[in-house]
Design a protein around this motif. Sequence first.
Motif, PDB file in Angstrom:
ATOM      1  N   UNK A 116       4.796 -15.427 -63.992  1.00 21.46           N
ATOM      2  CA  UNK A 116       3.932 -14.858 -62.957  1.00 21.46           C
ATOM      3  C   UNK A 116       4.567 -14.986 -61.573  1.00 21.46           C
ATOM      4  N   UNK A 117       4.149 -14.152 -60.650  1.00 21.48           N
ATOM      5  CA  UNK A 117       4.656 -14.252 -59.276  1.00 21.48           C
ATOM      6  C   UNK A 117       4.372 -15.621 -58.643  1.00 21.48           C
ATOM      7  N   UNK A 118       3.229 -16.202 -58.931  1.00 18.38           N
ATOM      8  CA  UNK A 118       2.929 -17.517 -58.346  1.00 18.38           C
ATOM      9  C   UNK A 118       3.858 -18.591 -58.904  1.00 18.38           C
ATOM     10  N   UNK A 119       4.177 -18.509 -60.183  1.00 20.91           N
ATOM     11  CA  UNK A 119       5.120 -19.465 -60.768  1.00 20.91           C
ATOM     12  C   UNK A 119       6.512 -19.256 -60.188  1.00 20.91           C
ATOM     13  N   UNK A 120       6.907 -18.014 -59.981  1.00 24.02           N
ATOM     14  CA  UNK A 120       8.210 -17.734 -59.362  1.00 24.02           C
ATOM     15  C   UNK A 120       8.289 -18.312 -57.957  1.00 24.02           C
ATOM     16  N   UNK A 121       7.204 -18.182 -57.196  1.00 21.01           N
ATOM     17  CA  UNK A 121       7.193 -18.757 -55.839  1.00 21.01           C
ATOM     18  C   UNK A 121       7.341 -20.277 -55.900  1.00 21.01           C
ATOM     19  N   UNK A 122       6.669 -20.907 -56.853  1.00 19.03           N
ATOM     20  CA  UNK A 122       6.778 -22.364 -56.998  1.00 19.03           C
ATOM     21  C   UNK A 122       8.193 -22.763 -57.404  1.00 19.03           C
ATOM     22  N   UNK A 123       8.797 -22.004 -58.301  1.00 18.39           N
ATOM     23  CA  UNK A 123      10.178 -22.284 -58.724  1.00 18.39           C
ATOM     24  C   UNK A 123      11.135 -22.095 -57.553  1.00 18.39           C
ATOM     25  N   UNK A 124      10.907 -21.068 -56.748  1.00 14.78           N
ATOM     26  CA  UNK A 124      11.765 -20.843 -55.575  1.00 14.78           C
ATOM     27  C   UNK A 124      11.670 -22.027 -54.617  1.00 14.78           C
ATOM     28  N   UNK A 125      10.451 -22.497 -54.361  1.00 24.08           N
ATOM     29  CA  UNK A 125      10.266 -23.638 -53.458  1.00 24.08           C
ATOM     30  C   UNK A 125      10.916 -24.896 -54.038  1.00 24.08           C
ATOM     31  N   UNK A 126      10.737 -25.115 -55.323  1.00 22.78           N
ATOM     32  CA  UNK A 126      11.327 -26.292 -55.964  1.00 22.78           C
ATOM     33  C   UNK A 126      12.853 -26.211 -55.948  1.00 22.78           C
TER      34      UNK A 126
END
Length: 171
Positions: free
Chosen positions: A142-152
Amino acid sequence: MVVYYSVKRQSLVVDCCSDAFMFAGMRNKKASQSPAGTSTAVEDYLERILELINSKGYARVIDIAAALKISQASVTNMVQRLDAEGLLKYEKYRGLILTAAGKKLARRIAQRHKLLTEFLGVLGVDDRVIHHDVEGMEHHISPSTLRAIAALTQQLQRRPALRAQLQAGAL
């Protein structure tokens, strides 16, 4: 290993004993939809077409078939579908170009692939495993998971000591 990252709190928790995130079996689902609403097949085609155009300057049906390891007839059918959907312009026996909408979607797919590859690389995953896992994960995230992965990923790139601990399996 499961990594939890809170963007709001800027905190990181790693659970090395859990195997909660399993992506096995997701790759082979036919006509499955990505969170973007496109099929995984459409995304694979657009990603390969963009790669070919970027590396060779053009993409032909024969090149796409070779890259995806499928028949030219299958590629022709999909290319005609993508043309009808306005994602590319195709002329029989000539080649194809991505439309503005096709380029935008293909670039988004390529960026998602790159981010997942970087993330698994930062964790110290073997390159062969990364390739296999990213091909399965990229269509089902999901886009929200991708954003979290990008931040991590950004945090791990800034913190080499933590990255080394993760890669060593010490956490």
